[in-house]
Design an enzyme around this catalytic site. Structure first.
Site, PDB file in Angstrom:
ATOM      1  N   HIS A  82     -14.074   2.221   7.293  1.00 38.58           N
ATOM      2  CA  HIS A  82     -13.265   1.078   6.854  1.00 38.58           C
ATOM      3  C   HIS A  82     -13.736   0.588   5.482  1.00 38.58           C
ATOM      4  O   HIS A  82     -13.913  -0.610   5.259  1.00 38.58           O
ATOM      5  CB  HIS A  82     -13.339  -0.065   7.879  1.00 38.58           C
ATOM      6  CG  HIS A  82     -12.075  -0.883   7.935  1.00 38.58           C
ATOM      7  ND1 HIS A  82     -11.479  -1.239   9.122  1.00 38.58           N
ATOM      8  CD2 HIS A  82     -11.305  -1.403   6.954  1.00 38.58           C
ATOM      9  CE1 HIS A  82     -10.398  -1.968   8.860  1.00 38.58           C
ATOM     10  NE2 HIS A  82     -10.271  -2.071   7.557  1.00 38.58           N
ATOM     11  N   ARG A  96      -4.315   0.791  10.732  1.00 39.93           N
ATOM     12  CA  ARG A  96      -5.183   0.307  11.798  1.00 39.93           C
ATOM     13  C   ARG A  96      -5.394   1.438  12.789  1.00 39.93           C
ATOM     14  O   ARG A  96      -4.505   2.250  13.035  1.00 39.93           O
ATOM     15  CB  ARG A  96      -4.576  -0.906  12.507  1.00 39.93           C
ATOM     16  CG  ARG A  96      -4.644  -2.208  11.715  1.00 39.93           C
ATOM     17  CD  ARG A  96      -6.079  -2.719  11.628  1.00 39.93           C
ATOM     18  NE  ARG A  96      -6.178  -4.024  10.979  1.00 39.93           N
ATOM     19  CZ  ARG A  96      -6.445  -4.216   9.697  1.00 39.93           C
ATOM     20  NH1 ARG A  96      -6.597  -3.160   8.906  1.00 39.93           N
ATOM     21  NH2 ARG A  96      -6.554  -5.436   9.201  1.00 39.93           N
ATOM     22  N   GLU A 143     -13.147   0.506  16.680  1.00 37.94           N
ATOM     23  CA  GLU A 143     -14.149   0.241  15.649  1.00 37.94           C
ATOM     24  C   GLU A 143     -14.793  -1.140  15.745  1.00 37.94           C
ATOM     25  O   GLU A 143     -15.855  -1.365  15.165  1.00 37.94           O
ATOM     26  CB  GLU A 143     -13.539   0.402  14.257  1.00 37.94           C
ATOM     27  CG  GLU A 143     -12.545  -0.662  13.866  1.00 37.94           C
ATOM     28  CD  GLU A 143     -12.001  -0.447  12.455  1.00 37.94           C
ATOM     29  OE1 GLU A 143     -12.205  -1.320  11.605  1.00 37.94           O
ATOM     30  OE2 GLU A 143     -11.372   0.604  12.220  1.00 37.94           O
ATOM     31  N   ASP A 200      -9.607   5.873   7.624  1.00 37.29           N
ATOM     32  CA  ASP A 200     -10.591   4.859   7.251  1.00 37.29           C
ATOM     33  C   ASP A 200     -10.698   3.811   8.350  1.00 37.29           C
ATOM     34  O   ASP A 200     -11.343   2.785   8.163  1.00 37.29           O
ATOM     35  CB  ASP A 200     -10.183   4.203   5.927  1.00 37.29           C
ATOM     36  CG  ASP A 200     -11.269   3.305   5.366  1.00 37.29           C
ATOM     37  OD1 ASP A 200     -12.428   3.762   5.302  1.00 37.29           O
ATOM     38  OD2 ASP A 200     -10.975   2.156   4.996  1.00 37.29           O
ATOM     39  N   ILE A 225       0.838  -1.202   0.000  1.00 35.65           N
ATOM     40  CA  ILE A 225       0.000   0.000   0.000  1.00 35.65           C
ATOM     41  C   ILE A 225       0.874   1.255   0.000  1.00 35.65           C
ATOM     42  O   ILE A 225       0.649   2.194  -0.771  1.00 35.65           O
ATOM     43  CB  ILE A 225      -0.953   0.008   1.201  1.00 35.65           C
ATOM     44  CG1 ILE A 225      -1.952  -1.148   1.095  1.00 35.65           C
ATOM     45  CG2 ILE A 225      -1.698   1.344   1.300  1.00 35.65           C
ATOM     46  CD1 ILE A 225      -2.768  -1.387   2.348  1.00 35.65           C
TER      47      ILE A 225
END
Length: 334
Positions: A295, A234, A263, A258, A154
């Site tokens: 997310h 994360r 969460e 995100d 990424i």
């Protein structure tokens, strides 16, 4: 094989159905894997879980007792599963590695652009017939310094995209790749140097003991007060309480994410009729210099196709007595 899909979402089921190709017996359940829902796996050879599922030590023990032999993750990250315990129990685990770094990286850039160019505020103002530009001034990304913490698949795509904007690129990662240096001009630095030099910082590192609460008040204090911080890694990489204080006191300019530290059990579900009593989240959502998405970075057709195909590739390998290339327990050393 009999396969139970935990945390099954309506939008991903069609992709999973195609990838399965009517080979395995599949049952989809919307429930998350938890200590209480582990019993649902009774009689299944394989379970598939997502990033919000709990595969901690006690849950794995129950799954083993219920006859589960394999766990296929529909995610690249695996911080939600105790791999050492799984290996000890003889439960094989594989992930969906590198399913679509482009999807995640592109979403990270979208967060940056939306924050920098005040798109949320602009959208709101226009709908109120307010066409003033007074609060909508951003900055050119051209020649700004972009820091990337975590140069996995990424992070590399983020670098490639930001190179196209004409940015200066710095990074921090345990491994320095010559290709990134020679082709994209990336300068590898210490964390302190990345914090101090960057106008924008992208977080794309895995969550582990070294990166947990990596971005705390001490780290933020080293950043420029006009820094935009983007987190597509994360939530727990960022110390939420410290982040909120930094945003409120304008120690940094903005935060786009995100992910969210707390969460689990929250993201991926509709809580509009029963809003959670999460004070940190309530504050973050009200801050004008914050943009949180649920997310969703992985939610592209290409990524969902790759996740589904990799999930069933792993399951097919196990059925055939083979070791999938994505198996995480095969090389784990303790």
């Amino acid at each position: 094989m009999k396969v139970l899909i935990y945390s099954a979402k309506d939008f991903e089921v069609p992709f999973l159905e195609i990838a399965n190709n009517e080979i395995h017996q599949i049952k989809y359940v919307p429930e998350r894997l938890t200590d209480k829902t582990a019993v649902m796996a009774l009689g299944f050879d394989v379970i598939s879980i997502f990033s919000a599922d709990d595969a901690s030590s006690s849950v794995l023990e129950k799954l083993k007792d219920f006859g589960v032999k394999h766990i296929a993750l529909r995610s690249t990250g695996y911080d939600n599963i105790n791999l050492a315990k799984a290996k000890k129990l003889g439960v094989k685990v594989a992930n969906a590695a590198g399913y679509s770094p482009n999807a995640i990286a592109e979403h990270a850039i979208a967060l940056l652009l939306a924050l920098n160019r005040k798109l949320m505020l602009s959208h709101k103002q226009v709908h109120e017939y307010n066409f003033s530009l007074s609060e909508l001034v951003g900055f050119d990304l051209y020649q700004k310094t972009i820091g990337v913490i975590g140069m996995g698949s990424i992070g590399k795509v983020i670098v490639q995209i930001m190179k196209g904007f004409g940015c200066n690129l710095v990074a921090h990662d345990p491994y320095e790749e010559v290709t990134m240096i020679e082709k994209y001009g990336v300068e590898y630095m210490s964390l302190r140097e990345v914090y101090q030099e960057s106008d924008v910082i992208f977080l794309s590192a895995p969550l582990n003991s070294q990166t947990h609460h990596l971005i705390d008040m001490e780290a933020i204090a080293q950043m420029k007060n006009n820094t935009i911080l983007i987190n597509v890694a994360r939530g727990a990489i960022v110390h939420t309480k410290d982040l909120i204080q930094a945003l409120q006191t304008k120690m940094i300019m903005a935060y786009g994410a995100d992910v969210y530290e707390f969460e689990n059990g929250l993201f991926f579900y509709d809580h509009s009729k029963n809003k959670p009593e999460d004070e940190y989240l309530q504050v973050l959502l009200k801050l004008p210099n914050t943009l949180i998405t649920p997310h969703q970075a992985f939610a592209t057709k290409e990524a969902l196709t790759n996740i589904a195909e990799t999930t069933f590739y792993n399951i097919n390998c196990w059925e055939q007595g083979k070791t999938p290339s994505n198996e995480l327990t095969k090389e784990l050393v303790r």
